[in-house]
Design a protein around this motif. Structure first.
Motif, PDB file in Angstrom:
ATOM      1  N   ASN A 563       3.884  -6.559  16.978  1.00  0.00           N
ATOM      2  CA  ASN A 563       4.734  -5.487  16.456  1.00  0.00           C
ATOM      3  C   ASN A 563       4.641  -5.357  14.943  1.00  0.00           C
ATOM      4  OD1 ASN A 563       5.994  -7.827  15.812  1.00  0.00           O
ATOM      5  ND2 ASN A 563       8.049  -7.172  16.406  1.00  0.00           N
ATOM      6  N   LEU A 564       3.558  -5.861  14.353  1.00  0.00           N
ATOM      7  CA  LEU A 564       3.353  -5.746  12.920  1.00  0.00           C
ATOM      8  C   LEU A 564       2.037  -5.041  12.631  1.00  0.00           C
ATOM      9  CD1 LEU A 564       4.460  -9.281  11.624  1.00  0.00           C
ATOM     10  CD2 LEU A 564       5.759  -7.154  11.521  1.00  0.00           C
ATOM     11  N   VAL A 565       2.044  -4.223  11.596  1.00  0.00           N
ATOM     12  CA  VAL A 565       0.830  -3.560  11.128  1.00  0.00           C
ATOM     13  C   VAL A 565       0.389  -4.258   9.850  1.00  0.00           C
ATOM     14  CG1 VAL A 565      -0.131  -1.431  10.191  1.00  0.00           C
ATOM     15  CG2 VAL A 565       1.408  -1.352  12.160  1.00  0.00           C
ATOM     16  N   GLU A 566      -0.845  -4.716   9.832  1.00  0.00           N
ATOM     17  CA  GLU A 566      -1.348  -5.463   8.685  1.00  0.00           C
ATOM     18  C   GLU A 566      -1.700  -4.532   7.536  1.00  0.00           C
ATOM     19  OE1 GLU A 566      -4.729  -8.848   7.596  1.00  0.00           O
ATOM     20  OE2 GLU A 566      -4.776  -7.804   9.526  1.00  0.00           O
ATOM     21  N   ILE A 567      -1.154  -4.856   6.356  1.00  0.00           N
ATOM     22  CA  ILE A 567      -1.540  -4.171   5.134  1.00  0.00           C
ATOM     23  C   ILE A 567      -2.786  -4.859   4.584  1.00  0.00           C
ATOM     24  CG2 ILE A 567      -0.870  -3.622   2.769  1.00  0.00           C
ATOM     25  CD1 ILE A 567       0.686  -2.034   4.768  1.00  0.00           C
ATOM     26  N   SER A 568      -3.823  -4.077   4.318  1.00  0.00           N
ATOM     27  CA  SER A 568      -5.088  -4.637   3.852  1.00  0.00           C
ATOM     28  C   SER A 568      -5.494  -3.997   2.532  1.00  0.00           C
ATOM     29  CB  SER A 568      -6.188  -4.409   4.893  1.00  0.00           C
ATOM     30  OG  SER A 568      -5.840  -5.001   6.125  1.00  0.00           O
ATOM     31  N   ASN A 569      -6.391  -4.662   1.819  1.00  0.00           N
ATOM     32  CA  ASN A 569      -6.918  -4.093   0.576  1.00  0.00           C
ATOM     33  C   ASN A 569      -7.482  -2.703   0.841  1.00  0.00           C
ATOM     34  OD1 ASN A 569      -6.274  -6.506  -0.550  1.00  0.00           O
ATOM     35  ND2 ASN A 569      -8.372  -7.196  -0.904  1.00  0.00           N
ATOM     36  N   GLY A 570      -7.134  -1.752  -0.004  1.00  0.00           N
ATOM     37  CA  GLY A 570      -7.627  -0.384   0.122  1.00  0.00           C
ATOM     38  C   GLY A 570      -6.722   0.549   0.885  1.00  0.00           C
ATOM     39  N   ASP A 571      -5.719   0.019   1.607  1.00  0.00           N
ATOM     40  CA  ASP A 571      -4.768   0.890   2.306  1.00  0.00           C
ATOM     41  C   ASP A 571      -3.969   1.686   1.278  1.00  0.00           C
ATOM     42  OD1 ASP A 571      -5.540   0.066   4.787  1.00  0.00           O
ATOM     43  OD2 ASP A 571      -3.836  -1.270   5.126  1.00  0.00           O
ATOM     44  N   THR A 572      -3.907   2.992   1.469  1.00  0.00           N
ATOM     45  CA  THR A 572      -3.189   3.874   0.546  1.00  0.00           C
ATOM     46  C   THR A 572      -2.054   4.567   1.276  1.00  0.00           C
ATOM     47  OG1 THR A 572      -5.151   4.270  -0.820  1.00  0.00           O
ATOM     48  CG2 THR A 572      -3.361   5.862  -0.997  1.00  0.00           C
ATOM     49  N   PHE A 573      -0.886   4.593   0.646  1.00  0.00           N
ATOM     50  CA  PHE A 573       0.276   5.284   1.190  1.00  0.00           C
ATOM     51  C   PHE A 573       0.595   6.488   0.310  1.00  0.00           C
ATOM     52  CE2 PHE A 573       0.605   1.120   2.975  1.00  0.00           C
ATOM     53  CZ  PHE A 573       1.193   1.293   4.219  1.00  0.00           C
ATOM     54  N   ASP A 574       0.972   7.578   0.972  1.00  0.00           N
ATOM     55  CA  ASP A 574       1.411   8.745   0.204  1.00  0.00           C
ATOM     56  C   ASP A 574       2.592   8.371  -0.683  1.00  0.00           C
ATOM     57  OD1 ASP A 574      -0.533  10.214   1.453  1.00  0.00           O
ATOM     58  OD2 ASP A 574       0.810  11.097   2.933  1.00  0.00           O
ATOM     59  N   SER A 575       3.474   7.533  -0.143  1.00  0.00           N
ATOM     60  CA  SER A 575       4.586   7.042  -0.959  1.00  0.00           C
ATOM     61  C   SER A 575       5.120   5.738  -0.392  1.00  0.00           C
ATOM     62  CB  SER A 575       5.714   8.069  -1.047  1.00  0.00           C
ATOM     63  OG  SER A 575       6.341   8.239   0.204  1.00  0.00           O
ATOM     64  N   LEU A 576       5.640   4.910  -1.277  1.00  0.00           N
ATOM     65  CA  LEU A 576       6.347   3.679  -0.933  1.00  0.00           C
ATOM     66  C   LEU A 576       7.699   3.718  -1.622  1.00  0.00           C
ATOM     67  CD1 LEU A 576       3.580   0.962  -1.506  1.00  0.00           C
ATOM     68  CD2 LEU A 576       4.474   1.725   0.694  1.00  0.00           C
ATOM     69  N   THR A 577       8.759   3.468  -0.867  1.00  0.00           N
ATOM     70  CA  THR A 577      10.115   3.503  -1.411  1.00  0.00           C
ATOM     71  C   THR A 577      10.811   2.192  -1.094  1.00  0.00           C
ATOM     72  OG1 THR A 577      10.224   5.894  -1.099  1.00  0.00           O
ATOM     73  CG2 THR A 577      12.321   4.756  -1.381  1.00  0.00           C
ATOM     74  N   GLY A 578      11.722   1.775  -1.940  1.00  0.00           N
ATOM     75  CA  GLY A 578      12.502   0.575  -1.689  1.00  0.00           C
ATOM     76  C   GLY A 578      13.424   0.276  -2.842  1.00  0.00           C
ATOM     77  N   VAL A 579      14.163  -0.811  -2.714  1.00  0.00           N
ATOM     78  CA  VAL A 579      15.029  -1.275  -3.791  1.00  0.00           C
ATOM     79  C   VAL A 579      14.223  -2.212  -4.685  1.00  0.00           C
ATOM     80  CG1 VAL A 579      17.122  -2.567  -4.346  1.00  0.00           C
ATOM     81  CG2 VAL A 579      17.077  -1.075  -2.336  1.00  0.00           C
ATOM     82  N   LEU A 580      14.339  -2.062  -6.005  1.00  0.00           N
ATOM     83  CA  LEU A 580      13.638  -2.961  -6.908  1.00  0.00           C
ATOM     84  C   LEU A 580      14.399  -4.276  -6.991  1.00  0.00           C
ATOM     85  CD1 LEU A 580      11.094  -2.949  -8.712  1.00  0.00           C
ATOM     86  CD2 LEU A 580      12.631  -2.642 -10.653  1.00  0.00           C
ATOM     87  N   PHE A 581      13.685  -5.353  -6.729  1.00  0.00           N
ATOM     88  CA  PHE A 581      14.279  -6.681  -6.642  1.00  0.00           C
ATOM     89  C   PHE A 581      13.578  -7.594  -7.641  1.00  0.00           C
ATOM     90  CE2 PHE A 581      14.733 -10.784  -4.090  1.00  0.00           C
ATOM     91  CZ  PHE A 581      16.088 -10.929  -4.365  1.00  0.00           C
ATOM     92  N   PHE A 582      14.194  -8.750  -7.931  1.00  0.00           N
ATOM     93  CA  PHE A 582      13.556  -9.760  -8.779  1.00  0.00           C
ATOM     94  C   PHE A 582      13.709 -11.118  -8.125  1.00  0.00           C
ATOM     95  CE2 PHE A 582      13.337 -13.059 -11.961  1.00  0.00           C
ATOM     96  CZ  PHE A 582      12.244 -12.675 -12.718  1.00  0.00           C
ATOM     97  N   SER A 583      12.598 -11.847  -8.005  1.00  0.00           N
ATOM     98  CA  SER A 583      12.647 -13.219  -7.510  1.00  0.00           C
ATOM     99  C   SER A 583      11.347 -13.912  -7.880  1.00  0.00           C
ATOM    100  CB  SER A 583      12.856 -13.272  -5.988  1.00  0.00           C
ATOM    101  OG  SER A 583      11.749 -12.719  -5.297  1.00  0.00           O
ATOM    102  N   TYR A 584      11.407 -15.232  -8.010  1.00  0.00           N
ATOM    103  CA  TYR A 584      10.232 -16.047  -8.315  1.00  0.00           C
ATOM    104  C   TYR A 584       9.405 -15.451  -9.456  1.00  0.00           C
ATOM    105  CZ  TYR A 584      11.327 -18.573  -4.061  1.00  0.00           C
ATOM    106  OH  TYR A 584      11.964 -19.325  -3.105  1.00  0.00           O
ATOM    107  N   SER A 585      10.099 -15.080 -10.520  1.00  0.00           N
ATOM    108  CA  SER A 585       9.469 -14.644 -11.781  1.00  0.00           C
ATOM    109  C   SER A 585       8.918 -13.233 -11.755  1.00  0.00           C
ATOM    110  CB  SER A 585       8.322 -15.594 -12.187  1.00  0.00           C
ATOM    111  OG  SER A 585       8.741 -16.924 -12.185  1.00  0.00           O
ATOM    112  N   ASN A 586       9.143 -12.471 -10.686  1.00  0.00           N
ATOM    113  CA  ASN A 586       8.506 -11.160 -10.590  1.00  0.00           C
ATOM    114  C   ASN A 586       9.481 -10.079 -10.127  1.00  0.00           C
ATOM    115  OD1 ASN A 586       5.486 -11.775 -10.987  1.00  0.00           O
ATOM    116  ND2 ASN A 586       6.083 -13.248  -9.412  1.00  0.00           N
TER     117      ASN A 586
END
Length: 698
Positions: A563-586
């Motif tokens: 039930n998971l779709v693998e994100i791979s190098n080169g995959d492009t999304f028209d848009s990505l949305t989410g909440v901006l978070f901070f953890s582990y220095s990033n």
């Protein structure tokens, strides 16, 4: 019997040496500028088993016969730092033996002494953000001492500004990781009397952190009692030098002094502690009282001041008075400002009878203390506002009441990340903590009361001792629009950087974002994060917290998930949305549900057809495995959402969620990671809604 075992180990060790590649520390540590420019990265040889030769810089134990207490604390394990001779960059690394019981003691690791040149088979490992070599124990690898030098390599002379510039971590200082360095001059702050740690500052916003790994330089449980009288220097003390070994950690560098003589302090200044003020924020006519506990160092306290600056203007000052009943308590009042919508930055300075002075904050160019002057109710923006690069709210520790719309509730993240937001833009979102949030859903308008606090560098309302109280005012409200940013706007900057900090806990959207690194931490990384870029620079996207189906499958066992779709190098999304978070220095974007991923691995193509009516065609082929095509048409421009659901009504993915011009379209849907079964697909376009079934057979 023991002699037989030892002989067997020696024979086995010789056989192993023949099958592994011999490398240098520089081979293990070196990273090109193009890699370190994006932040700390693991060794390019992570996970490799190699033969390596190095100079022991610290004996793992005090005395292998009479005192087997560790010099460098690593729990029950043995630990040392080692270097290459004659090299000043990429030439240091730490060594660890993870099991010291039974036959594993036959490695001889514990018998190493400073200046021993040794060779061993080890696995390249990463502890948080620091590369280390783990002695191979299966089969056991003997540590072979080749020779002993007259002395270990001398420390490299560096300054604090080699590690940080303008308060920002310099990633190219990664080349000093694991190396013995000396920093001269600086003043101390952030004294932790229970652990023995402190911070070293240069007065220009730059700092390194003293790390208490050594039993000689700690006040923690691994202290070498009987061999040391170390206590952390009082805040504001001037250091002549500190020598030690460099480790990368979170958003800064740590230096670990290891032997007596690695630290010299010239004096102990007054210790300005625990600044407090008498109100959360002030009105235009309010004077604000600042109090501080100030302890004398080498001499008695003479004079204390509160320095303050209004909206970044030059500092003014007021004298503080000593409390008659408590001679360590000093107070002073900043006069009323007379206007609203300003912020007042302040610090306290104390001078003793010898003319030695210190301040809190100890680096006033990096001051975290400020308060707001407001004429009205507080908003989320007032809670989050942190313009001086520390990430701390001016209201930290105070109870506040604010209103906002829930942008993420418990149903939207695997972990209890609850966020509210009022409007859109900078400083408009905040995290909540407490059981009262458990029933909240997206779109709830709430009034929240809670203590402002920092939790792992994230500002939130409520903590474990004082959870928030929540009053739901209404439900079903439209969510604030996500702030559209470029990936380079957030990038890989350090904690507190205002350009990113202002969007902490805010809904953020990237468009035309391409995965540039499936695992942001390299092949051996420990986090489900990928790097994405829209062409303006890489930034992190967290893939393991939301309740969506997208993942980089970093964790063992996830690759077999249906039930998971693998994100791979080169995959492009028209848009990505989410909440901006901070953890582990990033800083990182944290998508919530499938709807936050638009366009992705599915392909949408516009067809050359004249369209007069809305329609949703039956997918073909049907049944399908694993790819199928869905066509739809819209006679007028409108926002189109085409989503796929399982038979229980749970959203599997969103194929389209954007404004489309009138026309006919063909969408590809790949279900390679889904289980066989019946699925539904649904279109919403203007007032048109249609649902159809499709069958996946594998």
């Amino acid at each position: 019997m023991k002699k037989a075992i030892l002989l067997f180990v020696l024979i086995l060790s010789s056989m192993m040496m023949a099958q592994y590649q011999q490398v240098t520390i520089k081979d293990v540590q070196f990273l090109p500028d193009s890699i370190i420019a994006n932040g700390d990265a693991p060794s390019p040889m992570l996970g490799d088993t190699v033969i390596i030769t190095a100079v022991c810089m610290v004996a793992p134990v005090v005395d292998p016969i009479n005192d087997r207490r560790p010099n460098g604390w690593a729990g029950s394990r043995w630990f040392t730092y080692a270097q290459m001779s004659g090299e000043n960059e990429w030439a240091g690394v730490s060594f660890i033996q993870n099991d010291t019981t039974g036959d594993n003691q036959l490695t001889g690791f514990q018998n190493l002494d400073t200046a021993d040149v040794f060779q061993v088979v080890a696995v390249v490992d990463e502890y948080y953000t620091t590369t280390q070599m783990a002695v191979l124990l299966d089969p056991i690898s003997e540590v072979e001492v080749i020779q002993t030098l007259a002395q270990r390599p001398a420390p490299i002379q560096l300054s604090i500004s080699d590690f940080m510039e303008g308060g920002i971590m310099k990633h190219d200082a990664e080349k000093y990781e694991g190396m013995y360095v000396e920093i001269r001059e600086g003043f101390t702050s952030d004294r932790n009397s229970s652990e023995g740690t402190f911070t070293i500052n240069d007065g220009e916003g730059n700092q390194v952190f003293m790390y208490n790994r050594s039993g000689y330089f700690t006040q923690d449980d691994h202290r070498l009692t009987g061999l040391t009288d170390y206590e952390a220097p009082l805040d504001g003390s001037q250091i002549v030098y500190i020598r030690g070994f460099v480790e990368t950690w979170d958003s800064g560098y740590r230096i670990a002094p290891m032997y007596p003589g690695d630290l010299e302090v010239s004096f102990e200044a007054p210790n300005v502690q625990s600044l407090e003020r008498n109100m959360a924020y002030a009105g235009p006519t309010d004077a604000v009282e600042i109090s501080s506990r100030i302890l004398e160092g080498a001499a008695t306290i003479d004079t204390c001041w509160v320095f303050y600056s209004v909206n970044g203007a030059a500092y003014d000052s007021v004298l503080m008075a000593q409390d008659t009943g408590n001679d360590t308590l000093w107070t002073g009042s900043i006069p009323a400002i007379g206007s609203s919508d300003v912020d007042v930055k302040y610090f306290v300075k104390a001078k003793d009878a010898e003319g030695i002075s210190s301040t809190n904050p100890y680096d006033t160019s990096y001051a975290r203390y400020f308060y707001l002057v407001r004429d009205g109710d507080l908003a989320i923006q007032d809670v989050q506002y942190s313009p001086y690069g520390t990430g701390y709210s001016s209201l930290n520790g105070f109870e506040v009441t604010v209103q906002g719309i829930v942008t993420a509730g418990p149903a939207d993240y695997d972990e209890a990340y609850i966020y509210i937001q009022n409007g859109t833009g900078a400083w408009s979102g905040v995290m909540l903590f407490g059981a009262a949030t458990e029933s909240l859903v997206m779109g709830d308008l709430v009034e929240v009361t809670g203590i402002v606090n920092e939790s792992y560098s994230v500002t939130r309302l409520g903590n474990i001792d004082n959870p928030v109280s929540v009053n739901v005012l209404s439900s079903g409200n439209e969510l604030p629009a996500a702030v559209e940013l470029s990936t380079g706007d957030i990038g890989t900057v350090g904690n507190g950087t205002v350009a990113a900090e202002q969007y902490e806990s805010v809904l953020v959207k990237y468009t035309n974002a391409t995965c540039t690194a499936q695992n942001a931490d390299g092949s051996g990384g420990n986090y489900g994060e990928s790097l994405f870029s829209d062409g303006s620079g890489d930034t992190r996207v967290e893939l393991q917290d939301g309740v969506h189906m997208y993942h980089n499958l970093w964790e063992s066992g996830l690759a077999d998930s249906t039930n998971l779709v693998e994100i791979s190098n080169g995959d492009t999304f028209d848009s990505l949305t989410g909440v901006l978070f901070f953890s582990y220095s990033n800083y990182k974007l944290n998508p919530r549900t499938n709807a936050d991923f638009v366009g992705g691995p599915s392909d949408v193509e516009e067809l050359d057809q004249t369209v007069e009516t809305y329609s949703l065609a039956q997918n073909y082929p049907n049944p399908f495995n694993p790819e199928t095509t869905i066509e739809f048409s819209i006679p007028e421009a409108s926002n189109v959402k085409l989503s796929v659901f399982d038979i229980l009504g749970r959203e599997v993915t969103t194929l389209v969620n954007e404004f489309k011009s009138a026309g006919a379209y063909r969408a590809k849907f790949n279900a390679a990671k889904l289980a066989s079964g019946l699925y539904l697909y649904r279109i919403e376009a203007g007032n048109f809604v249609s649902v159809k079934k499709m069958m996946l057979l594998k």
